[in-house]
Write a protein that holds these residues in place. Structure first.
Motif, mmCIF file in Angstrom:
data_model
loop_
_atom_site.group_PDB
_atom_site.id
_atom_site.type_symbol
_atom_site.label_atom_id
_atom_site.label_comp_id
_atom_site.label_asym_id
_atom_site.label_seq_id
_atom_site.Cartn_x
_atom_site.Cartn_y
_atom_site.Cartn_z
ATOM 1 N N SER A 86 32.520 -27.686 -7.826
ATOM 2 C CA SER A 86 31.988 -26.795 -6.797
ATOM 3 C C SER A 86 30.462 -26.856 -6.762
ATOM 4 O O SER A 86 29.815 -26.954 -7.816
ATOM 5 C CB SER A 86 32.436 -25.360 -7.090
ATOM 6 O OG SER A 86 31.717 -24.444 -6.288
ATOM 7 N N SER A 88 28.690 -24.483 -6.457
ATOM 8 C CA SER A 88 28.211 -23.239 -7.078
ATOM 9 C C SER A 88 27.566 -23.480 -8.443
ATOM 10 O O SER A 88 26.904 -22.584 -8.979
ATOM 11 C CB SER A 88 29.361 -22.240 -7.228
ATOM 12 O OG SER A 88 30.346 -22.731 -8.130
ATOM 13 N N TYR A 90 25.126 -25.384 -8.991
ATOM 14 C CA TYR A 90 23.701 -25.668 -8.810
ATOM 15 C C TYR A 90 22.901 -24.368 -8.690
ATOM 16 O O TYR A 90 23.425 -23.345 -8.227
ATOM 17 C CB TYR A 90 23.492 -26.509 -7.556
ATOM 18 C CG TYR A 90 24.039 -27.902 -7.644
ATOM 19 C CD1 TYR A 90 23.385 -28.889 -8.383
ATOM 20 C CD2 TYR A 90 25.218 -28.253 -6.975
ATOM 21 C CE1 TYR A 90 23.883 -30.178 -8.459
ATOM 22 C CE2 TYR A 90 25.726 -29.544 -7.046
ATOM 23 C CZ TYR A 90 25.047 -30.493 -7.785
ATOM 24 O OH TYR A 90 25.554 -31.766 -7.868
ATOM 25 N N LEU A 93 21.192 -23.515 -2.996
ATOM 26 C CA LEU A 93 22.318 -23.581 -2.060
ATOM 27 C C LEU A 93 22.417 -24.888 -1.289
ATOM 28 O O LEU A 93 23.468 -25.177 -0.705
ATOM 29 C CB LEU A 93 22.223 -22.420 -1.060
ATOM 30 C CG LEU A 93 22.309 -21.008 -1.661
ATOM 31 C CD1 LEU A 93 22.174 -19.962 -0.566
ATOM 32 C CD2 LEU A 93 23.618 -20.825 -2.421
ATOM 33 N N SER A 183 32.199 -23.989 -16.410
ATOM 34 C CA SER A 183 33.340 -23.902 -15.495
ATOM 35 C C SER A 183 34.496 -24.773 -15.975
ATOM 36 O O SER A 183 35.650 -24.324 -16.037
ATOM 37 C CB SER A 183 32.908 -24.323 -14.092
ATOM 38 O OG SER A 183 34.005 -24.364 -13.210
#
Length: 211
Positions: A86, A88, A90, A93, A183
């Motif tokens: 994902s 996410s 990083y 955005l 994650s």
């Protein structure tokens, strides 16, 4: 396969490890119409000095062995752990999703093996890899049954002439490594395996735990 320097694993030991850990490979040849023809085949890896040889077989009813006979050069592709990543992970955005994976891609030269004794020896290698306890049962079977089973397959030796090992773990984006590891370490089996490889490649601190 497409392979950038960031993901190119030069150590052949890593490739052999992945091939043994994920032995069900895609054997890809060219059929009589000039199209790619793929068969999933469990492979036994043998090392002969610096050379790598793969042993496998297919059903005699599968025309793939004829394609190997007529056009011996083929490709064997091994896929290791793989998972979505994902954006996410990083800190900003302006990023996009990607997919991480470990893969070995071999160019091979094929030689068919059709003598019963040689096929029996090849099968014993595969039994040893995956179900050693079955060896005694196979030896105890009626010889006529064994011969029928051996006659129903065509085996092959695939000598590797070129090998590529691609470890795609976002190595070129260090700002994402900590979050990506966190994650993956809490994810499914493939994701946890990728987290372990991140540690092995030094992308996160070696003391990090996937537990």
């Amino acid at each position: 396969m497409y392979l950038t320097s960031a993901f190119d694993a030069k150590d052949p030991a890593l490739a052999r490890e992945l091939m043994r850990a994920h032995p069900l490979a895609q054997l890809i040849s060219v059929d009589d119409d000039g199209l790619p023809y793929a068969t999933p085949v469990p492979m036994h890896l043998q090392e002969e000095g610096s050379d790598v040889v793969l042993l496998g077989h297919c059903a005699r009813a599968n025309p793939h062995w004829r394609y190997l006979q007529e056009r011996p050069q083929a490709v064997v592709s091994f896929m290791g752990p793989q998972a979505y990543m994902s954006p996410s992970v990083y800190p900003d955005l302006a990023r996009v999703p990607t997919w991480n994976y470990l893969m070995v891609h071999c160019t091979v030269q094929a030689r068919l093996i059709d003598a019963l004794d040689d096929k029996d020896a090849l099968l014993k290698h595969l039994i040893g890899d995956h179900d050693p306890a079955y060896a005694a049962q196979w030896r105890s079977l009626d010889p006529a049954f064994q011969q029928r089973m051996l006659g129903a397959i065509v085996a092959f030796e695939l000598r590797v002439t070129q090998l590529q090992c691609k470890l795609k773990l976002n190595q070129h984006r260090p700002e994402a490594h900590a979050a990506m590891y966190a994650s993956y370490a809490q994810g499914n089996a493939d994701e946890r395996a990728l987290a372990v490889w991140m540690r092995r490649l030094g992308l996160v601190d070696a003391s990090s735990s996937a537990d």
